[in-house]
Design a protein around this motif. Sequence first.
Motif, PDB file in Angstrom:
ATOM      1  N   GLY A   1       0.789  -1.225   0.000  1.00  0.00           N
ATOM      2  CA  GLY A   1       0.000   0.000   0.000  1.00  0.00           C
ATOM      3  C   GLY A   1       0.821   1.274   0.000  1.00  0.00           C
ATOM      4  N   GLY A   2       2.101   1.151  -0.297  1.00  0.00           N
ATOM      5  CA  GLY A   2       2.968   2.325  -0.323  1.00  0.00           C
ATOM      6  C   GLY A   2       3.713   2.569   0.980  1.00  0.00           C
ATOM      7  N   ALA A   3       3.619   1.635   1.931  1.00  0.00           N
ATOM      8  CA  ALA A   3       4.256   1.821   3.237  1.00  0.00           C
ATOM      9  C   ALA A   3       5.759   2.028   3.118  1.00  0.00           C
ATOM     10  CB  ALA A   3       3.955   0.625   4.134  1.00  0.00           C
ATOM     11  N   ALA A   4       6.410   1.248   2.263  1.00  0.00           N
ATOM     12  CA  ALA A   4       7.861   1.378   2.112  1.00  0.00           C
ATOM     13  C   ALA A   4       8.233   2.742   1.536  1.00  0.00           C
ATOM     14  CB  ALA A   4       8.397   0.263   1.222  1.00  0.00           C
ATOM     15  N   HIS A   5       7.378   3.293   0.678  1.00  0.00           N
ATOM     16  CA  HIS A   5       7.635   4.623   0.127  1.00  0.00           C
ATOM     17  C   HIS A   5       7.578   5.671   1.243  1.00  0.00           C
ATOM     18  CE1 HIS A   5       6.921   2.519  -3.608  1.00  0.00           C
ATOM     19  NE2 HIS A   5       7.160   3.612  -4.321  1.00  0.00           N
ATOM     20  N   PHE A   6       6.576   5.566   2.116  1.00  0.00           N
ATOM     21  CA  PHE A   6       6.497   6.494   3.245  1.00  0.00           C
ATOM     22  C   PHE A   6       7.755   6.392   4.109  1.00  0.00           C
ATOM     23  CE2 PHE A   6       1.837   6.596   2.535  1.00  0.00           C
ATOM     24  CZ  PHE A   6       1.603   7.950   2.704  1.00  0.00           C
ATOM     25  N   ALA A   7       8.152   5.173   4.449  1.00  0.00           N
ATOM     26  CA  ALA A   7       9.311   4.980   5.322  1.00  0.00           C
ATOM     27  C   ALA A   7      10.576   5.529   4.673  1.00  0.00           C
ATOM     28  CB  ALA A   7       9.470   3.501   5.653  1.00  0.00           C
ATOM     29  N   SER A   8      10.769   5.250   3.397  1.00  0.00           N
ATOM     30  CA  SER A   8      11.942   5.738   2.688  1.00  0.00           C
ATOM     31  C   SER A   8      11.954   7.263   2.627  1.00  0.00           C
ATOM     32  CB  SER A   8      11.974   5.160   1.272  1.00  0.00           C
ATOM     33  OG  SER A   8      13.064   5.674   0.538  1.00  0.00           O
TER      34      SER A   8
ATOM     35  N   GLN B   1       1.685  -5.203   9.195  1.00  0.00           N
ATOM     36  CA  GLN B   1       3.097  -5.109   8.809  1.00  0.00           C
ATOM     37  C   GLN B   1       3.371  -3.836   8.025  1.00  0.00           C
ATOM     38  OE1 GLN B   1       5.729  -6.997   9.865  1.00  0.00           O
ATOM     39  NE2 GLN B   1       6.756  -5.222   8.951  1.00  0.00           N
ATOM     40  N   ALA B   2       2.434  -3.448   7.165  1.00  0.00           N
ATOM     41  CA  ALA B   2       2.601  -2.204   6.418  1.00  0.00           C
ATOM     42  C   ALA B   2       2.639  -1.010   7.379  1.00  0.00           C
ATOM     43  CB  ALA B   2       1.469  -2.037   5.410  1.00  0.00           C
ATOM     44  N   LEU B   3       1.735  -1.005   8.357  1.00  0.00           N
ATOM     45  CA  LEU B   3       1.745   0.063   9.356  1.00  0.00           C
ATOM     46  C   LEU B   3       3.067   0.062  10.119  1.00  0.00           C
ATOM     47  CD1 LEU B   3       0.386   2.305  11.013  1.00  0.00           C
ATOM     48  CD2 LEU B   3      -0.649   0.504  12.417  1.00  0.00           C
ATOM     49  N   GLN B   4       3.545  -1.131  10.476  1.00  0.00           N
ATOM     50  CA  GLN B   4       4.797  -1.236  11.225  1.00  0.00           C
ATOM     51  C   GLN B   4       5.980  -0.692  10.429  1.00  0.00           C
ATOM     52  OE1 GLN B   4       4.798  -2.333  14.527  1.00  0.00           O
ATOM     53  NE2 GLN B   4       6.770  -1.277  14.388  1.00  0.00           N
TER      54      GLN B   4
ATOM     55  N   GLU C   1       5.579  14.647   9.513  1.00  0.00           N
ATOM     56  CA  GLU C   1       4.250  14.060   9.703  1.00  0.00           C
ATOM     57  C   GLU C   1       3.885  13.306   8.438  1.00  0.00           C
ATOM     58  OE1 GLU C   1      -0.334  15.644   9.656  1.00  0.00           O
ATOM     59  OE2 GLU C   1       0.983  16.552  11.150  1.00  0.00           O
ATOM     60  N   VAL C   2       3.383  12.076   8.592  1.00  0.00           N
ATOM     61  CA  VAL C   2       2.899  11.330   7.434  1.00  0.00           C
ATOM     62  C   VAL C   2       1.390  11.135   7.560  1.00  0.00           C
ATOM     63  CG1 VAL C   2       5.030  10.148   6.808  1.00  0.00           C
ATOM     64  CG2 VAL C   2       3.563   9.150   8.554  1.00  0.00           C
ATOM     65  N   LEU C   3       0.705  11.385   6.458  1.00  0.00           N
ATOM     66  CA  LEU C   3      -0.744  11.181   6.382  1.00  0.00           C
ATOM     67  C   LEU C   3      -0.967   9.912   5.580  1.00  0.00           C
ATOM     68  CD1 LEU C   3      -3.654  12.065   6.822  1.00  0.00           C
ATOM     69  CD2 LEU C   3      -3.421  13.592   4.861  1.00  0.00           C
ATOM     70  N   ILE C   4      -1.277   8.832   6.277  1.00  0.00           N
ATOM     71  CA  ILE C   4      -1.268   7.503   5.662  1.00  0.00           C
ATOM     72  C   ILE C   4      -2.677   6.966   5.401  1.00  0.00           C
ATOM     73  CG2 ILE C   4       0.947   6.930   6.724  1.00  0.00           C
ATOM     74  CD1 ILE C   4      -0.716   5.094   8.698  1.00  0.00           C
ATOM     75  N   PRO C   5      -2.807   6.018   4.452  1.00  0.00           N
ATOM     76  CA  PRO C   5      -4.065   5.282   4.304  1.00  0.00           C
ATOM     77  C   PRO C   5      -4.163   4.212   5.383  1.00  0.00           C
ATOM     78  CG  PRO C   5      -2.452   4.425   2.780  1.00  0.00           C
ATOM     79  CD  PRO C   5      -1.794   5.600   3.476  1.00  0.00           C
ATOM     80  N   ASP C   6      -5.205   3.398   5.329  1.00  0.00           N
ATOM     81  CA  ASP C   6      -5.333   2.340   6.354  1.00  0.00           C
ATOM     82  C   ASP C   6      -4.581   1.063   5.980  1.00  0.00           C
ATOM     83  OD1 ASP C   6      -6.904   1.041   4.448  1.00  0.00           O
ATOM     84  OD2 ASP C   6      -8.788   1.385   5.504  1.00  0.00           O
ATOM     85  N   PHE C   7      -3.929   1.048   4.795  1.00  0.00           N
ATOM     86  CA  PHE C   7      -3.178  -0.124   4.326  1.00  0.00           C
ATOM     87  C   PHE C   7      -4.030  -1.389   4.359  1.00  0.00           C
ATOM     88  CE2 PHE C   7       0.437   2.494   6.168  1.00  0.00           C
ATOM     89  CZ  PHE C   7       0.888   2.934   4.949  1.00  0.00           C
ATOM     90  N   CYS C   8      -5.352  -1.218   4.200  1.00  0.00           N
ATOM     91  CA  CYS C   8      -6.294  -2.348   4.218  1.00  0.00           C
ATOM     92  C   CYS C   8      -6.170  -3.177   5.502  1.00  0.00           C
ATOM     93  CB  CYS C   8      -6.097  -3.235   3.000  1.00  0.00           C
ATOM     94  SG  CYS C   8      -6.444  -2.392   1.431  1.00  0.00           S
ATOM     95  N   GLY C   9      -5.737  -2.516   6.573  1.00  0.00           N
ATOM     96  CA  GLY C   9      -5.625  -3.194   7.863  1.00  0.00           C
ATOM     97  C   GLY C   9      -4.382  -4.046   8.025  1.00  0.00           C
TER      98      GLY C   9
END
Length: 201
Positions: free
Chosen positions: A15-22, A48-51, A37-45
Amino acid sequence: FAVVTSVNRDDLPDGGAAHFASTIRQIRRLNPGCGVEVLIPDFCGDPQALQTVLDAEPEVLNHTLETVPPLYREMRPQADYRRSLMVLGRARQWADATGARVKVKTGIMVGVGETLDEVTELMRDAARAGTQVLTIGQYLQPSHRHHPVIRYVEPAEFDRMAEIGRELGIDWVESGPMVRSSYHAREQSETLAGGQGQAAE
């Protein structure tokens, strides 16, 4: 201070989590001391993506609830209110357990048909999930294809919602017609990092 958001990346497995982290890490590399500050989606729950995002330790993790539950079918047909609360709750639990500096934030727009009781219940849910910062702003219709504005909320009503939110235990509530998710983001982060709450107006 930088605020990072994106379009939904449902085309990516995480869901783009790695892009946010990078992005968080690159901002810090290029500009040490810059808050993020990051404004994130819910990563479909996906926990691991949230982590993945949390491990990069942004100063603020923002995931917006957008509106009250009865309006989700109209306003957020692809989203799930309880799943969004779960994202906020997991982020706060992780920050508390690890001692990380991450603050948890959410936001809503009003003027689309919600009641004060419904907004109060949403704020209660957000507080229970561990939300520390809440933004409340006036919804404006982006185009004729979007949900119409039902009413323009009076400034006194915004003040009342902010008061209720603080009474429910949310540390910082930005509430007003022009408030958007990144409104006063740096001030919120720096003040809360210093252990100070928001002074009543």
